[in-house]
Design a protein around this motif. Structure first.
Motif, PDB file in Angstrom:
ATOM      1  N   LEU A  92       0.775  -1.178  -0.121  1.00 25.54           N
ATOM      2  CA  LEU A  92       0.185  -0.179  -0.018  1.00 25.54           C
ATOM      3  C   LEU A  92       1.223   1.074  -0.197  1.00 25.54           C
ATOM      4  CD1 LEU A  92      -2.962   0.494   0.150  1.00 25.54           C
ATOM      5  CD2 LEU A  92      -3.100   0.311   2.444  1.00 25.54           C
ATOM      6  N   PRO A 183      -3.050   4.721   6.387  1.00 23.19           N
ATOM      7  CA  PRO A 183      -3.919   4.017   5.511  1.00 23.19           C
ATOM      8  C   PRO A 183      -3.506   2.354   5.742  1.00 23.19           C
ATOM      9  CG  PRO A 183      -1.910   5.160   4.514  1.00 23.19           C
ATOM     10  CD  PRO A 183      -2.053   5.592   5.782  1.00 23.19           C
ATOM     11  N   ARG A 184      -4.354   1.439   6.005  1.00 29.63           N
ATOM     12  CA  ARG A 184      -4.187   0.151   6.265  1.00 29.63           C
ATOM     13  C   ARG A 184      -5.106  -0.386   5.042  1.00 29.63           C
ATOM     14  NH1 ARG A 184      -2.674  -0.881  11.397  1.00 29.63           N
ATOM     15  NH2 ARG A 184      -2.475  -3.249  10.806  1.00 29.63           N
ATOM     16  N   ILE A 185      -6.008  -0.169   4.689  1.00 30.41           N
ATOM     17  CA  ILE A 185      -6.655  -0.893   3.621  1.00 30.41           C
ATOM     18  C   ILE A 185      -7.229  -0.049   2.453  1.00 30.41           C
ATOM     19  CG2 ILE A 185      -7.464  -3.039   4.772  1.00 30.41           C
ATOM     20  CD1 ILE A 185      -9.707  -1.639   6.284  1.00 30.41           C
ATOM     21  N   ALA A 186      -7.305  -0.663   1.344  1.00 33.85           N
ATOM     22  CA  ALA A 186      -7.585   0.194   0.213  1.00 33.85           C
ATOM     23  C   ALA A 186      -8.263  -0.636  -0.867  1.00 33.85           C
ATOM     24  CB  ALA A 186      -6.619   0.960  -0.233  1.00 33.85           C
ATOM     25  N   TRP A 219      -8.654   3.529   3.676  1.00 33.40           N
ATOM     26  CA  TRP A 219      -9.216   3.620   5.130  1.00 33.40           C
ATOM     27  C   TRP A 219      -8.154   3.302   6.137  1.00 33.40           C
ATOM     28  CZ3 TRP A 219     -11.791   0.900   1.210  1.00 33.40           C
ATOM     29  CH2 TRP A 219     -13.194   1.520   1.040  1.00 33.40           C
ATOM     30  N   ALA A 221      -7.138   1.803  10.264  1.00 34.68           N
ATOM     31  CA  ALA A 221      -7.687   0.454  10.869  1.00 34.68           C
ATOM     32  C   ALA A 221      -8.994   0.633  11.400  1.00 34.68           C
ATOM     33  CB  ALA A 221      -6.582   0.460  11.824  1.00 34.68           C
ATOM     34  N   GLY A 223     -11.403   1.883  10.135  1.00 35.13           N
ATOM     35  CA  GLY A 223     -12.430   1.879   9.160  1.00 35.13           C
ATOM     36  C   GLY A 223     -12.892   3.330   8.590  1.00 35.13           C
TER      37      GLY A 223
END
Lengths: 247, 247
Positions: A92, A183-186, A219, A221, A223
DNA sequence: GTCAATACTTTGTCATGACAAGCTGTCGAA
DNA sequence: TTCGACAGCTTGTCATGACAAAGTATTGAC
C-alpha cells in the motif's frame, strides 16, 4: 546443506521478541543466499532445541516468513525456500514512494488546492454526506523530467491541513501518516481510456492516446475513510506491477 | 452489546480445526452485521473460557480474521471490527473464475493451440532455455455474449496436455489445479495501449481504442514456473479491482 | 521385481500456565 | 481544577507437553 542459526544469535535480554529475532535471522540467511531456493530448512523441533527456544516460538518465526511468501510448509515433508523473485504481497504505497524508491526523482506540481463540497462520487467513496466540504487536490506528477500522471484527490476536511508546499515536496500518504492517519486498507480499480484534448496537452501525449486510470479509496485501521483518489497515467510511461500470493 | 458465539457451536468431533470453526463463526457474525463496525468483540480470555477452548485457539481464530482485514487488535484495548467493505487481499484467480462467480457467463473460443519453441520473452518469464518447446494458447474470451479479451498463454510442455475442448469449457487455472499444479505466487503487470487493426476487429472495437494489458507469470509453491500469460482486455468493458491491506 | 503394509519424519492442532506490555479510567494530592 | 500515580483490563510473548495427520522411505510378502 543447512546453514543454521547459531544459538548465540538469540538474545533474551533484548526487547525484540524471540520469534522475531529468529525470523529476521532466517530471512537474512535466505536473502543472502546461504539457504538456497528449494532447500529445506532445519525442522521446527530441532531448530527449537538447538536455539534453546520453544517449538511454538520457532514455529511462529517460520510462520512469519511463510506469510511473507519466503517459505512454504508441507506437512510430512518440511519447510522450503521459495522462489526469491517473488516476495511480499502488494504494498500500500503511493506513486511518489514508488518513484522515489526506484530512482526516478519525482517532482510534483500542484494545479489546484481548494475546499469544495463533495460531489456524488466523492461522497460515496468517502462515505460522507453529499455536499460535505472536502479538500480537493489536483496535482501533476513528473518523473525524470517528463509529465507522468494527473492526480485528483479528495480528503475529509477534518483530517489534515495541507499547503501547496507540503504537497510539492512530499507524497500524500507520507503527509497523512505524519498526521497520524495510517492507511491500512484500500480498494482500487484499474482501467484504461483514451485521452481527451486537455489531458493530452497537459501530459504531452497525443489526443486519443491510451491512459491508465486508477481510482482508490483508502481507510485506516478503524475503518475511517482517509482518501479518495482518481488518477490518470500515461500508459506509454507507466504500468502497475503486482505481486500476488494465494493462501 | 455483544452477539457471542454459543458454546454449542464448536464441534470437537469435526475434522475442521477448532480455531477455524471459531473464526468462521465470527466471520459470519461480522458479515451478517450482528457485530457492527467499530464494535469490540469479546476478549480472548472470556471467549476461550465460554467456548471451552484454550486461549491460543481463540487467539488463532482472531488472528486469522485480523490477517484477512476484518478485525484490528489493540493491546490494552481490545479487538474491533473494521470496515466490512474491505475484505481479503487480492486473490490469485483467473478471469474465467472471476466472471463465473459474478454471473457473466463466460464463453471461450480457442483460436490457437500448438507447440512452439519459446521466444525470448516467454523463455525469460518461464525461466527456461530459449527455444524450449512450450504449449502456446490463444483464446478469445466472451462475457455476456460480447468479446472481452484476447488471451495468450505459454505453458511448459511437461506440465499438462491440453485439448481444445478442455480449454473451451474450463479456465486454465482450473485445469492446472486439476493436474496437481497449484499456482501460489504470481507477478503481474497491468498497463494499457491502443488497439491495432486486427485486435480491434476481433474485439469489436474501433482501431485505436484503449485496451488494458496484463502480463502475468505464476509459480507453484516450489518455485516452478507454471504459466506465462499476456492478455488484452477491452477497457470499455473491463477493469481490475484490487483490495489491498498493509501490515 | 512389484506392490502393499509399516515405520518414521515433519508439520498441524490443542491445552495449560505464566508473565510482560500497553491502554484507560479512577482516585488522590497539589 | 488539574495532573500524576496506580490499578485493572486486554492483548503480546513464551514454555512445556501431547497427540493427529500427511508425506516419505523402508521393509516384507507375493
Amino acid at each position: 546443506m543447512t546453514s543454521p542459526i547459531r544459538p548465540a544469535e538469540v538474545d533474551r535480554t533484548s526487547p525484540v521478541p524471540l520469534y522475531f529475532q529468529v525470523a529476521t535471522r532466517l530471512q537474512e540467511l535466505i536473502e543472502r543466499g546461504e539457504i538456497g531456493v528449494g532447500d529445506r530448512i532445519e525442522n521446527e523441533v530441532d531448530l527449537a532445541e538447538r536455539l534453546g527456544v520453544s517449538r511454538p516460538t520457532t514455529r511462529r518465526a517460520i510462520q512469519y516468513l511463510v506469510e511473507r511468501g519466503m517459505l512454504v510448509r508441507k506437512r510430512g515433508v518440511g519447510t522450503q525456500v521459495v522462489h526469491p523473485k517473488v516476495r511480499r504481497p502488494v504494498e500500500l504505497s503511493s506513486l511518489y514512494d514508488d518513484l522515489r524508491t526506484s530512482d526516478r526523482t519525482p517532482r510534483t506540481e500542484v494545479l489546484k488546492l481548494e475546499v469544495v463540497p463533495a460531489g456524488g462520487e466523492v461522497a460515496a467513496a468517502l462515505e460522507i454526506e453529499l455536499g460535505t466540504e472536502v479538500t480537493w487536490i489536483e496535482r501533476l506528477r513528473y518523473a525524470g523530467g517528463e509529465p507522468l500522471a494527473i492526480m485528483h484527490n479528495a480528503i475529509p476536511m477534518d483530517l489534515i491541513r495541507l499547503t501547496d508546499r507540503d504537497l510539492a515536496e512530499h507524497g500524500l500518504y507520507e503527509l497523512l501518516r505524519r498526521a497520524g492517519f495510517v492507511p491500512r486498507i484500500a480498494t482500487q480499480v484499474i482501467g484504461a481510456r483514451s485521452a481527451g484534448a486537455t489531458e493530452a496537452r497537459i501530459l504531452s501525449e497525443k489526443r486519443g492516446a491510451s491512459l491508465l486510470t486508477m481510482t482508490r479509496t483508502a481507510w485506516d485501521a478503524g475503518g475511517r475513510a482517509l482518501e479518495y483518489g482518481s488518477h490518470v497515467y500515461r500508459a506509454s510511461r507507466y504500468s502497475f506491477e503486482l505481486n500476488l500470493s494465494a493462501g
